[in-house]
Design a protein around this motif. Structure first.
Motif, PDB file in Angstrom:
ATOM      1  N   VAL A 123       2.539   7.721  -3.520  1.00 25.83           N
ATOM      2  CA  VAL A 123       1.681   7.633  -2.336  1.00 25.83           C
ATOM      3  C   VAL A 123       2.604   7.849  -1.130  1.00 25.83           C
ATOM      4  CG1 VAL A 123       0.169   6.148  -0.997  1.00 25.83           C
ATOM      5  CG2 VAL A 123       0.120   6.052  -3.509  1.00 25.83           C
ATOM      6  N   CYS A 147      -3.777  -2.545   3.184  1.00 23.11           N
ATOM      7  CA  CYS A 147      -2.691  -2.649   2.203  1.00 23.11           C
ATOM      8  C   CYS A 147      -2.597  -4.067   1.632  1.00 23.11           C
ATOM      9  CB  CYS A 147      -1.366  -2.261   2.861  1.00 23.11           C
ATOM     10  SG  CYS A 147       0.011  -2.419   1.715  1.00 23.11           S
ATOM     11  N   PRO A 148      -2.708  -4.213   0.309  1.00 22.20           N
ATOM     12  CA  PRO A 148      -2.671  -5.572  -0.277  1.00 22.20           C
ATOM     13  C   PRO A 148      -1.296  -6.217  -0.227  1.00 22.20           C
ATOM     14  CG  PRO A 148      -2.819  -3.920  -2.021  1.00 22.20           C
ATOM     15  CD  PRO A 148      -2.929  -3.178  -0.723  1.00 22.20           C
ATOM     16  N   VAL A 149      -0.237  -5.435   0.104  1.00 20.60           N
ATOM     17  CA  VAL A 149       1.084  -6.059   0.223  1.00 20.60           C
ATOM     18  C   VAL A 149       1.560  -6.068   1.680  1.00 20.60           C
ATOM     19  CG1 VAL A 149       1.721  -5.481  -2.146  1.00 20.60           C
ATOM     20  CG2 VAL A 149       2.349  -3.926  -0.303  1.00 20.60           C
ATOM     21  N   ILE A 174       2.270  -3.693   4.007  1.00 18.47           N
ATOM     22  CA  ILE A 174       3.343  -2.836   4.548  1.00 18.47           C
ATOM     23  C   ILE A 174       2.742  -1.615   5.241  1.00 18.47           C
ATOM     24  CG2 ILE A 174       5.103  -3.531   2.892  1.00 18.47           C
ATOM     25  CD1 ILE A 174       4.490  -0.870   1.404  1.00 18.47           C
ATOM     26  N   ILE A 185       2.929   2.243   5.235  1.00 18.62           N
ATOM     27  CA  ILE A 185       3.394   3.361   4.403  1.00 18.62           C
ATOM     28  C   ILE A 185       4.120   4.413   5.247  1.00 18.62           C
ATOM     29  CG2 ILE A 185       1.206   4.644   4.583  1.00 18.62           C
ATOM     30  CD1 ILE A 185       3.318   4.465   1.408  1.00 18.62           C
ATOM     31  N   CYS A 212       5.658  -1.504  -2.123  1.00 15.09           N
ATOM     32  CA  CYS A 212       4.466  -0.668  -2.339  1.00 15.09           C
ATOM     33  C   CYS A 212       4.114  -0.640  -3.819  1.00 15.09           C
ATOM     34  CB  CYS A 212       4.733   0.749  -1.827  1.00 15.09           C
ATOM     35  SG  CYS A 212       3.362   1.856  -2.198  1.00 15.09           S
ATOM     36  N   ILE A 213       2.902  -1.052  -4.159  1.00 14.26           N
ATOM     37  CA  ILE A 213       2.494  -1.069  -5.567  1.00 14.26           C
ATOM     38  C   ILE A 213       1.768   0.223  -5.955  1.00 14.26           C
ATOM     39  CG2 ILE A 213       2.409  -3.581  -5.784  1.00 14.26           C
ATOM     40  CD1 ILE A 213      -0.668  -3.352  -5.442  1.00 14.26           C
ATOM     41  N   GLY A 214       1.685   1.174  -5.040  1.00  7.57           N
ATOM     42  CA  GLY A 214       1.088   2.472  -5.365  1.00  7.57           C
ATOM     43  C   GLY A 214      -0.406   2.398  -5.640  1.00  7.57           C
ATOM     44  N   CYS A 215      -1.103   1.497  -4.923  1.00  3.02           N
ATOM     45  CA  CYS A 215      -2.540   1.336  -5.196  1.00  3.02           C
ATOM     46  C   CYS A 215      -3.367   2.442  -4.557  1.00  3.02           C
ATOM     47  CB  CYS A 215      -3.024  -0.017  -4.698  1.00  3.02           C
ATOM     48  SG  CYS A 215      -2.945  -0.174  -2.911  1.00  3.02           S
ATOM     49  N   ALA A 216      -2.794   3.173  -3.610  1.00  2.00           N
ATOM     50  CA  ALA A 216      -3.432   4.333  -2.966  1.00  2.00           C
ATOM     51  C   ALA A 216      -4.593   3.961  -2.051  1.00  2.00           C
ATOM     52  CB  ALA A 216      -3.886   5.358  -4.009  1.00  2.00           C
ATOM     53  N   LEU A 217      -4.759   2.678  -1.754  1.00  3.49           N
ATOM     54  CA  LEU A 217      -5.861   2.302  -0.857  1.00  3.49           C
ATOM     55  C   LEU A 217      -5.624   2.813   0.560  1.00  3.49           C
ATOM     56  CD1 LEU A 217      -6.607  -1.317  -2.128  1.00  3.49           C
ATOM     57  CD2 LEU A 217      -7.876   0.783  -2.594  1.00  3.49           C
ATOM     58  N   CYS A 218      -4.351   2.981   0.923  1.00  2.00           N
ATOM     59  CA  CYS A 218      -4.067   3.527   2.260  1.00  2.00           C
ATOM     60  C   CYS A 218      -4.504   4.993   2.343  1.00  2.00           C
ATOM     61  CB  CYS A 218      -2.593   3.363   2.605  1.00  2.00           C
ATOM     62  SG  CYS A 218      -1.471   3.960   1.334  1.00  2.00           S
TER      63      CYS A 218
HETATM   64  S1  SF4 Z   1      -0.154   2.471  -1.840  1.00  2.00           S
HETATM   65 FE1  SF4 Z   1      -1.092   0.445  -1.679  1.00  2.00          FE
HETATM   66  S2  SF4 Z   1       0.655  -0.922  -1.596  1.00  2.00           S
HETATM   67 FE2  SF4 Z   1       1.458   1.094  -1.131  1.00  2.00          FE
HETATM   68  S3  SF4 Z   1       1.390   1.225   1.086  1.00  2.00           S
HETATM   69 FE3  SF4 Z   1      -0.521   2.113   0.323  1.00  2.00          FE
HETATM   70  S4  SF4 Z   1      -1.973   0.410   0.364  1.00  2.00           S
HETATM   71 FE4  SF4 Z   1       0.084  -0.490   0.518  1.00  2.00          FE
END
Ligand code: SF4
Ligand code: SF4
Length: 498
Positions: free
Chosen positions: A259, A294-296, A298, A300, A308-314
């Protein structure tokens, strides 16, 4: 290897929507504490393609976890009818048509190696997809955040509620959330013990107070850890407790799809007034929607970071913004560091999935998977172990012959009883007797289905002059019905110290 930025510092700025770099001011005269107090995060619900994939992963994986122990599988009379069962009492692991004995623990080892190699391959191709979509910590945290949102509202409402003085409404919302969390955690802990016993029986016994104490202890432990890790610890588990973020840096390189904030397209960033030109500026309007989902907690846009857990919500959050400001989607997207650099130099993007490391992991996955599949398909269901008596080493007989004693353990891994003919090969004139049983002619041993059986064997040999003091030979077992054969090496002692 690619370099990750370590941002493990207070993320109050993420919670409050303030730029991270401005938040932690350090004065040279003030000694800095090594301890950072956690700042609570309020991730906003994202909408879009990747959120839908996460919904799918969440319901599918939770469904698999809760439903699997209830799936039945017919293995015949007196055999467990649970498709997936870890049967500690009888030292067996059942997985649908596969039954693993303790002697076959290498299958479990092979499975773990295969899982690790699969994870290495996925990470070197697509970054932290495991963390973002399939890790239990991500799945349960995601579920707990949705419960929180259901009772307390989305990000702004939750922040407002936390700042508000205690009232009946606040007590109701907080209690309802925690009670639901505890129920989910208890179901999670409860489902775990179903994998170790017959599910309907243990569920009945558990509820009526007749289950073994270990079941209550493990259910309580899993209930507590689920509630605590998914409800309270959340992103701290990924950032501080899990070793994977540190390991992944060695697995990804500048060609791995992560991501990625497309710096080349987004900068220089800044607020944008509707109707004004996009000339001479980047597409990022600095709205921070990518940060608030972002669930953590940060940003991006600071590059690939350890948290970054790579959840792709951003990606979803930014795509929504891009649609609103009438710019192309994909300012944040699955992309590579190398491509960002290429485009900044005026070159074209190039995706390089076939690289030495991805090929190596793929070959290893295929090789280990192939070996495991082959050995499973050709799995022997008949085996024996031989243990020779050492006290005495041998017994001299009155007719001049010599006798050795052995313990023979037969493993019948099939679901049917077997009649097995026992013989000792390569000795000149062996006479076998089985303690407690008489045989006229061929020695036929009966082995019960799916069980082990020990026999005490005596082997007498009269032609000892033709033998060395130690003679190697083989015991052979032949299934009288199927012809399946197994052999075991043994030693016959006919002289020397007793
Ligand atoms: S991929 Fe998920 S954890 Fe990484 S920056 Fe985007 S929202 Fe945050
Ligand atoms: S959501 Fe997109 S436009 Fe908004 S700050 Fe993040 S990268 Fe920039």
């Amino acid at each position: 290897m690619t370099t990750l930025i370590d941002n493990t510092k207070p993320r109050k700025e993420a919670a409050e929507g303030i730029e991270q770099s401005q938040a932690v001011a350090s004065s040279p005269s003030t000694p800095q504490s090594l301890y950072s107090k956690r700042v609570k995060l309020y991730p906003k619900l994202a909408h879009g393609f990747y959120r839908n994939i996460k919904w799918f992963a969440l319901f599918t994986l939770l469904g698999i976890y809760y439903i699997t122990p209830w799936i039945r599988w017919d293995r015949g009379l007196d055999q467990p009818s649970q498709a997936v069962l870890v049967d500690f009492e009888n030292a067996r692991f059942y997985f649908f048509f596969i039954e693993i004995w303790p002697q076959e623990v290498y299958y479990i080892t092979g499975l773990l190696i295969l899982a690790a190699l699969g994870l290495f391959l996925a990470t070197s191709l697509f970054g932290r997809v495991w963390c973002g979509y399939a890790c239990p910590q991500t799945i349960w945290t995601d579920l707990f955040i949705q419960v929180e949102k259901f009772f307390e509202g989305d990000r702004n409402a939750r922040m407002k509620l936390d700042k508000a003085p205690w009232s009946l409404k606040k007590v109701y919302k907080k209690s309802a959330k925690h009670i639901t969390w505890v129920i989910i955690a208890a179901l999670t802990g409860g489902a775990w013990i179903l994998y170790f016993h017959d599910a309907p029986t243990i569920a009945r016994n558990f509820l009526s107070g007749h289950a073994p104490m270990t079941s209550y202890v493990f259910a309580a432990l899993l209930t507590f850890t689920t509630y605590w890790l998914a409800g309270h610890m959340r992103e701290q588990v990924c950032t501080y407790m899990c070793p994977w973020p540190r390991i992944q840096a060695a697995l990804i390189d500048e060609d791995a799809l992560n991501v990625t904030y497309r710096y080349d397209r987004g900068e220089p960033r800044g607020a944008h007034k509707k109707g004004t030109s996009w000339e001479g500026r980047g597409d990022c309007i600095d709205c921070r929607q990518c940060v608030v989902v972002c669930p953590v907690g940060i940003d991006i846009r600071n590059g690939l970071q350890l948290e970054c857990i790579g959840c792709a919500l951003c990606i979803d959050a930014c795509d929504e913004v891009m649609v609103k400001v009438d710019r192309p989607k994909g300012l944040i997207a699955y992309d590579t560091d190398a491509n960002v650099q290429r485009r900044m130099q005026g070159k074209k993007s190039r995706y390089n999935l076939i690289r030495p490391r991805t090929v190596t992991y793929a070959v290893l996955v295929v090789a280990v998977g192939g070996i495991m599949l082959y050995s499973l398909l050709n799995r022997v269901t008949l085996d024996m172990n031989i243990l020779r008596d050492r006290q005495p080493n041998y017994v001299s007989l009155s007719d001049g012959g010599v006798r050795n004693g052995y313990t023979l353990k037969i493993l019948n891994k099939s679901s049917a009883p077997r009649r097995l003919a026992l013989s000792a090969d390569t000795l000149p004139s062996p006479v076998i007797t089985v303690a407690g049983q008489r045989y006229d002619g061929e020695i036929i041993l009966t082995a019960p289905a799916d069980d082990t059986l020990d026999f005490k064997i005596y082997l007498s040999e009269s032609e000892i002059l033709t033998l060395d003091q130690k003679t190697d030979f083989e015991f052979t077992l032949v299934d009288k019905d199927t012809g399946e054969t197994t052999t075991a090496h043994a030693i016959f002692i006919s002289g020397g110290p007793k």
